[in-house]
Design an enzyme around this catalytic site. Sequence first.
Site, PDB file in Angstrom:
ATOM      1  N   GLY A 160       0.840  -1.217   0.000  1.00  0.00           N
ATOM      2  CA  GLY A 160       0.000   0.000   0.000  1.00  0.00           C
ATOM      3  C   GLY A 160       0.863   1.251   0.000  1.00  0.00           C
ATOM      4  N   ILE A 204       2.692   2.850   2.471  1.00  0.00           N
ATOM      5  CA  ILE A 204       4.053   2.789   3.045  1.00  0.00           C
ATOM      6  C   ILE A 204       4.895   1.769   2.277  1.00  0.00           C
ATOM      7  CG2 ILE A 204       5.445   2.474   5.135  1.00  0.00           C
ATOM      8  CD1 ILE A 204       2.991   3.121   6.802  1.00  0.00           C
ATOM      9  N   GLY A 205       4.300   0.615   1.943  1.00  0.00           N
ATOM     10  CA  GLY A 205       5.039  -0.419   1.211  1.00  0.00           C
ATOM     11  C   GLY A 205       5.582   0.112  -0.115  1.00  0.00           C
ATOM     12  N   ASN A 249      -6.625  -5.543  12.263  1.00  0.00           N
ATOM     13  CA  ASN A 249      -5.193  -5.719  11.993  1.00  0.00           C
ATOM     14  C   ASN A 249      -4.607  -6.943  12.707  1.00  0.00           C
ATOM     15  OD1 ASN A 249      -5.130  -3.662  10.188  1.00  0.00           O
ATOM     16  ND2 ASN A 249      -4.140  -2.173  11.524  1.00  0.00           N
ATOM     17  N   ARG A 272       9.748  13.292  13.983  1.00  0.00           N
ATOM     18  CA  ARG A 272       8.753  14.375  14.008  1.00  0.00           C
ATOM     19  C   ARG A 272       9.166  15.454  15.013  1.00  0.00           C
ATOM     20  NH1 ARG A 272       3.576  10.205  13.570  1.00  0.00           N
ATOM     21  NH2 ARG A 272       3.270  10.516  11.333  1.00  0.00           N
ATOM     22  N   HIS A 276       3.344   4.076  21.134  1.00  0.00           N
ATOM     23  CA  HIS A 276       3.092   4.912  19.951  1.00  0.00           C
ATOM     24  C   HIS A 276       1.653   5.408  19.995  1.00  0.00           C
ATOM     25  CE1 HIS A 276       3.540   6.530  16.023  1.00  0.00           C
ATOM     26  NE2 HIS A 276       2.629   5.723  15.485  1.00  0.00           N
TER      27      HIS A 276
HETATM   28  P1  A3D Z   1      -2.443   0.849   3.074  1.00  0.00           P
HETATM   29  O1  A3D Z   1      -2.070   1.843   2.032  1.00  0.00           O
HETATM   30  O2  A3D Z   1      -3.874   0.501   3.254  1.00  0.00           O
HETATM   31  O3  A3D Z   1      -1.607  -0.486   2.769  1.00  0.00           O
HETATM   32  C1  A3D Z   1      -1.762  -1.650   3.500  1.00  0.00           C
HETATM   33  C2  A3D Z   1      -1.600  -2.809   2.548  1.00  0.00           C
HETATM   34  O4  A3D Z   1      -1.598  -4.033   3.303  1.00  0.00           O
HETATM   35  C3  A3D Z   1      -2.724  -2.933   1.516  1.00  0.00           C
HETATM   36  O5  A3D Z   1      -2.204  -2.903   0.196  1.00  0.00           O
HETATM   37  C4  A3D Z   1      -3.365  -4.262   1.859  1.00  0.00           C
HETATM   38  O6  A3D Z   1      -3.910  -4.951   0.737  1.00  0.00           O
HETATM   39  C5  A3D Z   1      -2.190  -5.007   2.468  1.00  0.00           C
HETATM   40  N1  A3D Z   1      -2.577  -6.199   3.220  1.00  0.00           N
HETATM   41  C6  A3D Z   1      -3.707  -6.403   3.966  1.00  0.00           C
HETATM   42  N2  A3D Z   1      -3.712  -7.661   4.453  1.00  0.00           N
HETATM   43  C7  A3D Z   1      -2.567  -8.247   4.041  1.00  0.00           C
HETATM   44  C8  A3D Z   1      -2.006  -9.540   4.210  1.00  0.00           C
HETATM   45  N3  A3D Z   1      -2.622 -10.480   4.954  1.00  0.00           N
HETATM   46  N4  A3D Z   1      -0.820  -9.820   3.607  1.00  0.00           N
HETATM   47  C9  A3D Z   1      -0.184  -8.889   2.870  1.00  0.00           C
HETATM   48  N5  A3D Z   1      -0.677  -7.642   2.666  1.00  0.00           N
HETATM   49  C10 A3D Z   1      -1.852  -7.325   3.243  1.00  0.00           C
HETATM   50  O7  A3D Z   1      -1.879   1.304   4.513  1.00  0.00           O
HETATM   51  P2  A3D Z   1      -0.533   2.122   4.853  1.00  0.00           P
HETATM   52  O8  A3D Z   1       0.578   1.576   4.051  1.00  0.00           O
HETATM   53  O9  A3D Z   1      -0.830   3.581   4.815  1.00  0.00           O
HETATM   54  O10 A3D Z   1      -0.373   1.732   6.396  1.00  0.00           O
HETATM   55  C11 A3D Z   1      -0.073   0.400   6.749  1.00  0.00           C
HETATM   56  C12 A3D Z   1      -0.119   0.216   8.263  1.00  0.00           C
HETATM   57  O11 A3D Z   1       0.916   0.999   8.881  1.00  0.00           O
HETATM   58  C13 A3D Z   1      -1.435   0.652   8.923  1.00  0.00           C
HETATM   59  O12 A3D Z   1      -1.802  -0.271   9.933  1.00  0.00           O
HETATM   60  C14 A3D Z   1      -1.074   1.989   9.565  1.00  0.00           C
HETATM   61  O13 A3D Z   1      -1.872   2.287  10.687  1.00  0.00           O
HETATM   62  C15 A3D Z   1       0.352   1.722   9.979  1.00  0.00           C
HETATM   63  N6  A3D Z   1       1.149   2.931  10.234  1.00  0.00           N
HETATM   64  C16 A3D Z   1       1.990   2.882  11.293  1.00  0.00           C
HETATM   65  C17 A3D Z   1       2.766   3.977  11.601  1.00  0.00           C
HETATM   66  C18 A3D Z   1       3.677   3.922  12.780  1.00  0.00           C
HETATM   67  O14 A3D Z   1       4.346   4.873  13.066  1.00  0.00           O
HETATM   68  C19 A3D Z   1       3.717   2.733  13.613  1.00  0.00           C
HETATM   69  C20 A3D Z   1       2.677   5.138  10.818  1.00  0.00           C
HETATM   70  C21 A3D Z   1       1.817   5.145   9.735  1.00  0.00           C
HETATM   71  C22 A3D Z   1       1.045   4.030   9.443  1.00  0.00           C
END
Ligand code: A3D
Length: 312
Positions: free
Chosen positions: A13, A15-16, A99, A155, A179
Amino acid sequence: MPKRYKIGLIGGGQIGGILALMIAQRELGDALVVDIPQKEGLAKGKTLDIMEMTPHYGTDVNLSGTSDFSQLKGCDVIIITAGVPRRPGMTREDLLDVNLKIITSVAENIKKHCPDAFNIVLTNPLDAMVYAFYKLTGFPKNRVIGMAGALDTGRFRAFVAMETGYSVEDITAPVMGGHGPTMVPLYRLATVGGVPLTEILSQEKIDAIVQRTRQAGTEIVKLLANGSAYFSPAASALEMAESYLKDKKRIIPCSALCEGEYGVQGYFIGVPTVIGAGGVEKILEIKLTPQEKEALQETLEAVKKAVADTKL
Ligand code: A3D
């Protein structure tokens, strides 16, 4: 023989995708993005697009996308961002049920296909999800870590730089704790070019920066309106991965398993960690004031509550 690192990115998604981009820009290694079957096209599309960008940077890396976890075999580092992000009005804890299911399936797959990597978890609510991943995989504690403090301290440093006008490079500003809004920005130990922050800014300005740091994730969620921060979380996770791969022994606040450190027993919480080839090589113990200890206790209670909700 020289080797190329292989980095597994679970979740393609926001971040990835940025992680894959940054890995390619820095030529840190090859990267495999793994997402669910319905999003395999997203993982493949983003990585192909980045491959087609590399001639402009002159970096030689192999990036690919898949929904097949078995391809993770041999990864040196796994960075987990699989999960749902917050929307305006949500707390991180609101994401726990959905999650936790995702982390459970990811943990099973990583245990099966790539049991020897260094694992960095980003999925929220962070301290509870990294705890769940640790419990579900049974991996040793030095190979499981949560990314949060690296971002929170980034930050804090950015806000000090914005306020003072001085270079972010010369600002240190450690943050401890869970966090969330109870995190503990240790402004007493913050410095600008070695000078205590308390000698540079008024207490009123420091208090405002501390408060903004605690709410920084929520500030971005409100502005974006349909997700949470992704550039800075990706850069923070990469800093941790790089310290491991290059055995840099950086001192980065991260969510690590405490077994007595800071009086915390059996919980992952944000503490200063040394990250090197041994993974989490050490937790540094800072002498805290009674007030800071009290704040840490408060944030620990918030983490304990979320962990209890995982029922693990
Ligand atoms: P998003 O852009 O929705 O990407 C998440 C991806 O995970 C999507 O492409 C989904 O399809 C995929 N996914 C769901 N289930 C699975 C699975 N079983 N196996 C593999 N992939 C899967 O979200 P994002 O990239 O914006 O955020 C991802 C996570 O990071 C969320 O839980 C956020 O809350 C978290 N996050 C944490 C921080 C910290 O500082 C800790 C900061 C920002 C976001």
